[in-house]
Design an enzyme around this catalytic site. Structure first.
Site, PDB file in Angstrom:
ATOM      1  N   LYS A 264       5.059 -16.249  -6.214  1.00 59.95           N
ATOM      2  CA  LYS A 264       4.562 -16.423  -4.855  1.00 59.95           C
ATOM      3  C   LYS A 264       5.450 -17.413  -4.096  1.00 59.95           C
ATOM      4  CE  LYS A 264       1.182 -13.672  -5.889  1.00 59.95           C
ATOM      5  NZ  LYS A 264       1.425 -12.237  -5.582  1.00 59.95           N
TER       6      LYS A 264
ATOM      7  N   GLU B 143       9.051 -10.435  -2.448  1.00 59.51           N
ATOM      8  CA  GLU B 143       8.384 -10.572  -3.748  1.00 59.51           C
ATOM      9  C   GLU B 143       8.524  -9.252  -4.492  1.00 59.51           C
ATOM     10  OE1 GLU B 143       4.251 -11.746  -3.586  1.00 59.51           O
ATOM     11  OE2 GLU B 143       3.951 -11.354  -5.720  1.00 59.51           O
TER      12      GLU B 143
ATOM     13  N   CYS C  24       1.938 -16.667  -0.320  1.00 58.43           N
ATOM     14  CA  CYS C  24       3.367 -16.966  -0.474  1.00 58.43           C
ATOM     15  C   CYS C  24       3.883 -17.978   0.542  1.00 58.43           C
ATOM     16  CB  CYS C  24       4.165 -15.673  -0.436  1.00 58.43           C
ATOM     17  SG  CYS C  24       3.782 -14.629  -1.868  1.00 58.43           S
TER      18      CYS C  24
ATOM     19  N   LYS D 195      12.248 -12.801  -5.280  1.00 63.74           N
ATOM     20  CA  LYS D 195      11.485 -13.790  -6.051  1.00 63.74           C
ATOM     21  C   LYS D 195      10.404 -13.092  -6.873  1.00 63.74           C
ATOM     22  CE  LYS D 195       8.480 -14.926  -2.074  1.00 63.74           C
ATOM     23  NZ  LYS D 195       7.171 -14.613  -2.623  1.00 63.74           N
TER      24      LYS D 195
ATOM     25  N   ASP E  48       8.553 -12.563   2.762  1.00 66.53           N
ATOM     26  CA  ASP E  48       7.899 -11.339   2.255  1.00 66.53           C
ATOM     27  C   ASP E  48       7.379 -10.391   3.344  1.00 66.53           C
ATOM     28  OD1 ASP E  48       8.400 -12.764  -0.036  1.00 66.53           O
ATOM     29  OD2 ASP E  48       6.339 -12.844  -0.729  1.00 66.53           O
TER      30      ASP E  48
ATOM     31  N   VAL F  32       4.246 -13.654   5.394  1.00 63.92           N
ATOM     32  CA  VAL F  32       2.930 -13.331   4.841  1.00 63.92           C
ATOM     33  C   VAL F  32       2.901 -13.565   3.336  1.00 63.92           C
ATOM     34  CG1 VAL F  32       2.433 -11.654   6.643  1.00 63.92           C
ATOM     35  CG2 VAL F  32       3.556 -10.869   4.547  1.00 63.92           C
ATOM     36  N   THR F  33       1.681 -13.817   2.838  1.00 69.03           N
ATOM     37  CA  THR F  33       0.484 -14.155   3.569  1.00 69.03           C
ATOM     38  C   THR F  33       0.366 -15.679   3.632  1.00 69.03           C
ATOM     39  OG1 THR F  33      -0.959 -14.140   1.596  1.00 69.03           O
ATOM     40  CG2 THR F  33      -0.716 -12.062   2.793  1.00 69.03           C
TER      41      THR F  33
ATOM     42  N   GLN G  56      -4.141 -35.014   6.936  1.00 70.46           N
ATOM     43  CA  GLN G  56      -3.685 -36.324   6.442  1.00 70.46           C
ATOM     44  C   GLN G  56      -2.290 -36.670   6.962  1.00 70.46           C
ATOM     45  OE1 GLN G  56      -4.948 -37.084   2.193  1.00 70.46           O
ATOM     46  NE2 GLN G  56      -5.173 -34.860   2.208  1.00 70.46           N
TER      47      GLN G  56
HETATM   48  N1  TIU Z   1       3.672 -12.510  -0.238  1.00 71.64           N
HETATM   49  C1  TIU Z   1       2.426 -12.733  -0.665  1.00 71.64           C
HETATM   50  O1  TIU Z   1       1.657 -13.461  -0.066  1.00 71.64           O
HETATM   51  N2  TIU Z   1       2.014 -12.031  -1.787  1.00 71.64           N
HETATM   52  C2  TIU Z   1       0.727 -11.683  -2.052  1.00 71.64           C
HETATM   53  O2  TIU Z   1       0.441 -11.088  -3.069  1.00 71.64           O
HETATM   54  N3  TIU Z   1      -0.191 -11.967  -1.101  1.00 71.64           N
HETATM   55  C3  TIU Z   1      -1.490 -11.590  -1.049  1.00 71.64           C
HETATM   56  O3  TIU Z   1      -2.195 -12.074  -0.190  1.00 71.64           O
HETATM   57  N4  TIU Z   1      -1.937 -10.675  -1.901  1.00 71.64           N
END
Ligand code: TIU
Length: 219
Positions: free
Chosen positions: A131, A72, A161, A128, A24, A156-157, A201
Site C-alpha cells: 500500500k 499497486e 495507499c 509497488k 495508484d 487513491v484511496t 496535532q
Molecule cells: N491504492 C489503494 O488504495 N489500494 C487499495 O487496495 N485500496 C482500497 O481502498 N482497497
C-alpha cells in the site's frame, strides 16, 4: 519559496525540491469492472478526483515539478504477493481474471494508469507490491537523488495507499501536503477521517489543502 493557505496552518515549499506523487490512479481502482468494483465498491466516488488531479498535474508539469506515478500490483506468478494479501477481499482475489485482465497483475490492462493521468516521458512509474509507495521500491532513492524534500501526494484511496505513503514519507523526513480534492475513497467518511488524522496535532503527518490553492501557488 511558495506559501499557500492550508490546514492546520500555512504551508511553504520550494518547487525545486518538491515532487508531485500520483498514487495508484489505475484502471483497476478507478474504472468499472476492476479490483475496486469487484470488492463491492462504487468507483464513481474515486472518479471525482480525476479532474482535480488532471489540473494539478498540468500545473505541476508547467512549473517543472518532478512528477512520479505509482501503481499497486504484483508479478504474474504472484511471487511478490504475500499470502496474507492474497486471501483478502472476500470473493475477489488478486490474480483472478477480470474484464480488464488479471486483477492487480503487472502488465494487465487494469493495472495500468488511467488515460486521463497517463505519465509522460521522464516521469518515473513506481511499481509497488504494498500500500505504501516506499515499501520494497526505489522511490526514496529516486527522490533523494533529485534532492526532493517535499511531496504533494494525490491519488487513491485516501485512507489506504495515500495515507500509508504519507506516513512513510513523514517518517523519512519529507514534508507532506495532500490536496483533499485530488484524493478520494470508496468510503467518504474514511476520506474525511484520514485527512483529519494527517493534519491533527499541528500537522503530525502533513498539511491538507486543495488543487486550486496548490495551482495558484505554482503560478
Ligand atoms: N491504492 C489503494 O488504495 N489500494 C487499495 O487496495 N485500496 C482500497 O481502498 N482497497
Amino acid at each position: 519559496m511558495k506559501t499557500l493557505d492550508a490546514q492546520p496552518f500555512a504551508y511553504s515549499f520550494d518547487p525545486a525540491t518538491t515532487a508531485l506523487i500520483v498514487i495508484d490512479m489505475q484502471r483497476d481502482f478507478v474504472e468499472p469492472h476492476g479490483f475496486g468494483e469487484a470488492l463491492g465498491n462504487d468507483v464513481s466516488l474515486l472518479r471525482r478526483a480525476i479532474d482535480p488531479c488532471r489540473r494539478l498535474l498540468d500545473a505541476a508539469r508547467r512549473a517543472g515539478l518532478f512528477v512520479v506515478h505509482t501503481r499497486e500490483g504484483h508479478r504474474p506468478d504472484l511471487s511478490n504477493c504475500p499470502a496474507a494479501k492474497l486471501t483478502r477481499g472476500g470473493k475477489t482475489f488478486i490474480g483472478q481474471q477480470g474484464s480488464m485482465g488479471r486483477i492487480l497483475i503487472q502488465g494487465e490492462p487494469g493495472h495500468d494508469i488511467i488515460p486521463e493521468l497517463y505519465p509522460q516521458a521522464g516521469e518515473p512509474i513506481i511499481d509497488k507490491p504494498g500500500k505504501g509507495a516506499f515499501f520494497a521500491t526505489d522511490l526514496h532513492l529516486i527522490l533523494q537523488a533529485r534532492g526532493i524534500r517535499s511531496l504533494i501526494i494525490c491519488g487513491v484511496t485516501t485512507e489506504v495507499c495515500v495515507q500509508t505513503t504519507a506516513r512513510e514519507a513523514n517518517d523519512r523526513g519529507y514534508e507532506v501536503l495532500i490536496p483533499e480534492d485530488c484524493c478520494a475513497s470508496y468510503f467518504p467518511e474514511f476520506h474525511r477521517a484520514a485527512l483529519e488524522m494527517i493534519k491533527a496535532q499541528g500537522a503530525i503527518v502533513g498539511w491538507v489543502s486543495d488543487a486550486d490553492a496548490v495551482i495558484d501557488a505554482l503560478r
